[in-house]
Design a protein around this motif. Structure first.
Motif, PDB file in Angstrom:
ATOM      1  N   VAL A  10      -5.094  56.625  56.359  1.00  0.00           N
ATOM      2  CA  VAL A  10      -5.236  57.886  55.631  1.00  0.00           C
ATOM      3  C   VAL A  10      -5.937  57.672  54.310  1.00  0.00           C
ATOM      4  CG1 VAL A  10      -3.969  59.758  54.521  1.00  0.00           C
ATOM      5  CG2 VAL A  10      -3.242  58.925  56.755  1.00  0.00           C
ATOM      6  N   ILE A  11      -5.554  56.595  53.609  1.00  0.00           N
ATOM      7  CA  ILE A  11      -6.164  56.306  52.319  1.00  0.00           C
ATOM      8  C   ILE A  11      -7.642  56.009  52.486  1.00  0.00           C
ATOM      9  CG2 ILE A  11      -6.197  54.623  50.429  1.00  0.00           C
ATOM     10  CD1 ILE A  11      -3.132  54.392  50.946  1.00  0.00           C
ATOM     11  N   SER A  12      -8.015  55.221  53.505  1.00  0.00           N
ATOM     12  CA  SER A  12      -9.419  54.885  53.727  1.00  0.00           C
ATOM     13  C   SER A  12     -10.231  56.131  54.028  1.00  0.00           C
ATOM     14  CB  SER A  12      -9.537  53.888  54.880  1.00  0.00           C
ATOM     15  OG  SER A  12      -8.854  52.703  54.589  1.00  0.00           O
ATOM     16  N   ALA A  13      -9.687  57.034  54.844  1.00  0.00           N
ATOM     17  CA  ALA A  13     -10.393  58.265  55.167  1.00  0.00           C
ATOM     18  C   ALA A  13     -10.588  59.127  53.935  1.00  0.00           C
ATOM     19  CB  ALA A  13      -9.619  59.041  56.249  1.00  0.00           C
ATOM     20  N   SER A  14      -9.563  59.173  53.081  1.00  0.00           N
ATOM     21  CA  SER A  14      -9.644  59.969  51.868  1.00  0.00           C
ATOM     22  C   SER A  14     -10.716  59.438  50.935  1.00  0.00           C
ATOM     23  CB  SER A  14      -8.282  59.971  51.154  1.00  0.00           C
ATOM     24  OG  SER A  14      -7.294  60.519  51.980  1.00  0.00           O
ATOM     25  N   ALA A  22      -9.391  61.823  39.803  1.00  0.00           N
ATOM     26  CA  ALA A  22      -8.015  62.015  39.363  1.00  0.00           C
ATOM     27  C   ALA A  22      -7.972  62.060  37.841  1.00  0.00           C
ATOM     28  CB  ALA A  22      -7.125  60.897  39.882  1.00  0.00           C
ATOM     29  N   GLN A  23      -7.058  62.851  37.305  1.00  0.00           N
ATOM     30  CA  GLN A  23      -6.934  62.998  35.868  1.00  0.00           C
ATOM     31  C   GLN A  23      -6.347  61.734  35.234  1.00  0.00           C
ATOM     32  OE1 GLN A  23      -4.489  66.422  35.274  1.00  0.00           O
ATOM     33  NE2 GLN A  23      -6.011  67.869  36.035  1.00  0.00           N
ATOM     34  N   SER A 170      -5.901  52.333  44.192  1.00  0.00           N
ATOM     35  CA  SER A 170      -5.699  53.754  44.415  1.00  0.00           C
ATOM     36  C   SER A 170      -7.041  54.457  44.456  1.00  0.00           C
ATOM     37  CB  SER A 170      -4.813  54.367  43.318  1.00  0.00           C
ATOM     38  OG  SER A 170      -5.480  54.332  42.065  1.00  0.00           O
ATOM     39  N   ALA A 171      -7.053  55.670  44.985  1.00  0.00           N
ATOM     40  CA  ALA A 171      -8.254  56.491  45.029  1.00  0.00           C
ATOM     41  C   ALA A 171      -7.838  57.955  44.953  1.00  0.00           C
ATOM     42  CB  ALA A 171      -9.051  56.232  46.300  1.00  0.00           C
ATOM     43  N   PRO A 172      -8.626  58.798  44.254  1.00  0.00           N
ATOM     44  CA  PRO A 172      -8.273  60.218  44.141  1.00  0.00           C
ATOM     45  C   PRO A 172      -8.590  60.977  45.426  1.00  0.00           C
ATOM     46  CG  PRO A 172     -10.351  59.794  43.032  1.00  0.00           C
ATOM     47  CD  PRO A 172      -9.842  58.457  43.487  1.00  0.00           C
ATOM     48  N   VAL A 173      -7.743  61.931  45.760  1.00  0.00           N
ATOM     49  CA  VAL A 173      -8.018  62.855  46.859  1.00  0.00           C
ATOM     50  C   VAL A 173      -8.202  64.272  46.334  1.00  0.00           C
ATOM     51  CG1 VAL A 173      -6.872  61.458  48.603  1.00  0.00           C
ATOM     52  CG2 VAL A 173      -5.542  63.130  47.322  1.00  0.00           C
ATOM     53  N   SER A 174      -7.872  64.489  45.060  1.00  0.00           N
ATOM     54  CA  SER A 174      -8.134  65.752  44.374  1.00  0.00           C
ATOM     55  C   SER A 174      -8.127  65.455  42.884  1.00  0.00           C
ATOM     56  CB  SER A 174      -7.085  66.811  44.733  1.00  0.00           C
ATOM     57  OG  SER A 174      -5.845  66.519  44.118  1.00  0.00           O
ATOM     58  N   VAL A 177      -4.282  64.445  42.412  1.00  0.00           N
ATOM     59  CA  VAL A 177      -3.541  63.603  43.355  1.00  0.00           C
ATOM     60  C   VAL A 177      -4.348  62.350  43.674  1.00  0.00           C
ATOM     61  CG1 VAL A 177      -2.515  63.441  45.651  1.00  0.00           C
ATOM     62  CG2 VAL A 177      -2.342  65.578  44.364  1.00  0.00           C
ATOM     63  N   ALA A 178      -3.690  61.212  43.620  1.00  0.00           N
ATOM     64  CA  ALA A 178      -4.268  59.943  44.049  1.00  0.00           C
ATOM     65  C   ALA A 178      -3.319  59.274  45.023  1.00  0.00           C
ATOM     66  CB  ALA A 178      -4.529  59.030  42.848  1.00  0.00           C
ATOM     67  N   VAL A 179      -3.865  58.507  45.955  1.00  0.00           N
ATOM     68  CA  VAL A 179      -3.051  57.767  46.921  1.00  0.00           C
ATOM     69  C   VAL A 179      -3.494  56.313  46.889  1.00  0.00           C
ATOM     70  CG1 VAL A 179      -2.609  59.733  48.423  1.00  0.00           C
ATOM     71  CG2 VAL A 179      -4.634  58.313  48.813  1.00  0.00           C
ATOM     72  N   GLY A 180      -2.636  55.424  47.351  1.00  0.00           N
ATOM     73  CA  GLY A 180      -3.003  54.020  47.314  1.00  0.00           C
ATOM     74  C   GLY A 180      -1.996  53.112  47.978  1.00  0.00           C
ATOM     75  N   LEU A 181      -2.219  51.826  47.829  1.00  0.00           N
ATOM     76  CA  LEU A 181      -1.342  50.769  48.319  1.00  0.00           C
ATOM     77  C   LEU A 181      -1.042  49.818  47.174  1.00  0.00           C
ATOM     78  CD1 LEU A 181      -3.102  49.831  51.693  1.00  0.00           C
ATOM     79  CD2 LEU A 181      -0.911  51.020  51.452  1.00  0.00           C
ATOM     80  N   LYS A 182       0.189  49.288  47.148  1.00  0.00           N
ATOM     81  CA  LYS A 182       0.521  48.317  46.116  1.00  0.00           C
ATOM     82  C   LYS A 182       1.462  47.243  46.664  1.00  0.00           C
ATOM     83  CE  LYS A 182       4.183  51.147  43.951  1.00  0.00           C
ATOM     84  NZ  LYS A 182       4.599  51.779  42.671  1.00  0.00           N
TER      85      LYS A 182
END
Length: 218
Positions: A10-14, A22-23, A170-174, A177-182
């Motif tokens: 999901v993160i890669s697609a985003s 992202a702010q 992480s990477a922004p999707v809006s 909102v940001a998503v990522g892995l840690k």
């Protein structure tokens, strides 16, 4: 159990389809979850020096929630996390002392951490971060023994200082909102349990976790 590979997809697609930014410079909240692998825990007895061994743990889960403030390239946050593991077996040298299914040994850790993190990379693309935290952890051991017709249950909890190291992407999707892995390395040392017969058992706990997360910036 949260399946980290699904989150990674999901993160890669985003990242590929979302040119959002992202702010920075504001408050945020974050939810995370994933899998955790605990290091083996060596233990010994205070009353009997001949009692010692190693507990080998199964993989478990790690869930966390955090709230913090983003200063741009530097973040601070407070985090609460829950980790759970069941044991695989207890060994002493090459000898297997205990294993299931008639003996169940579970470990539950609550941690309350203050983290400091440094961000680097483009705001509108993939960002990396590194950091660490210190705080308080409370780890409970729960033993259920049904061997030889027994139905015994013992548990004890010990709390103390804990620390951790963190790194991720992480990477922004809006815009918010940001998503990522840690990755998280967690350590709580000098744990003492009174299980039965007023005997103190000394051990420690450390683990490695891979977590998927979503961060909401305000």
């Amino acid at each position: 159990m949260i399946r980290t590979p699904v989150f990674a997809f999901v993160i890669s697609a985003s990242i590929c389809t979302s040119p959002a930014m992202a702010q920075d410079d504001g408050a945020y909240v974050e939810l995370a979850g994933g899998i955790t692998a605990a290091n083996d825990s060596d233990y010994d007895s205070q009353t009997d020096p001949d009692i010692e061994g190693t507990i080998e743990w199964n993989s478990g889960f790690d869930l966390a929630a955090a709230a913090g403030y983003d200063f741009g390239t530097f973040r601070v946050e407070g985090e609460i996390a829950l980790k759970e593991h069941s044991f695989d077996r207890v060994v002493s040298g090459t000898d297997v002392l205990e294993s299931g299914p008639d003996l169940v040994l579970d470990l539950t850790t609550w941690s309350f951490m203050a983290n400091a993190l440094a961000d680097f990379g483009d705001e509108d693309g993939i960002q990396g971060f590194v950091g660490g935290g210190v705080g308080l952890a409370s780890t409970e051991i729960d033993i259920r023994d049904t061997r030889s017709g027994n139905n015994d249950r013992d548990n004890d909890t010990d709390s103390g200082f804990a620390w951790q190291l963190l790194a991720g992407v992480s990477a922004p999707v809006s815009d918010s909102v940001a998503v990522g892995l840690k990755y998280r390395y967690f350590n709580q040392g000098d744990i003492s349990y009174i299980i039965s017969d007023d005997d103190d058992f000394n051990t420690d706990f450390s683990s490695h976790s891979i977590l998927a997360f979503a961060r909401l910036n305000f």
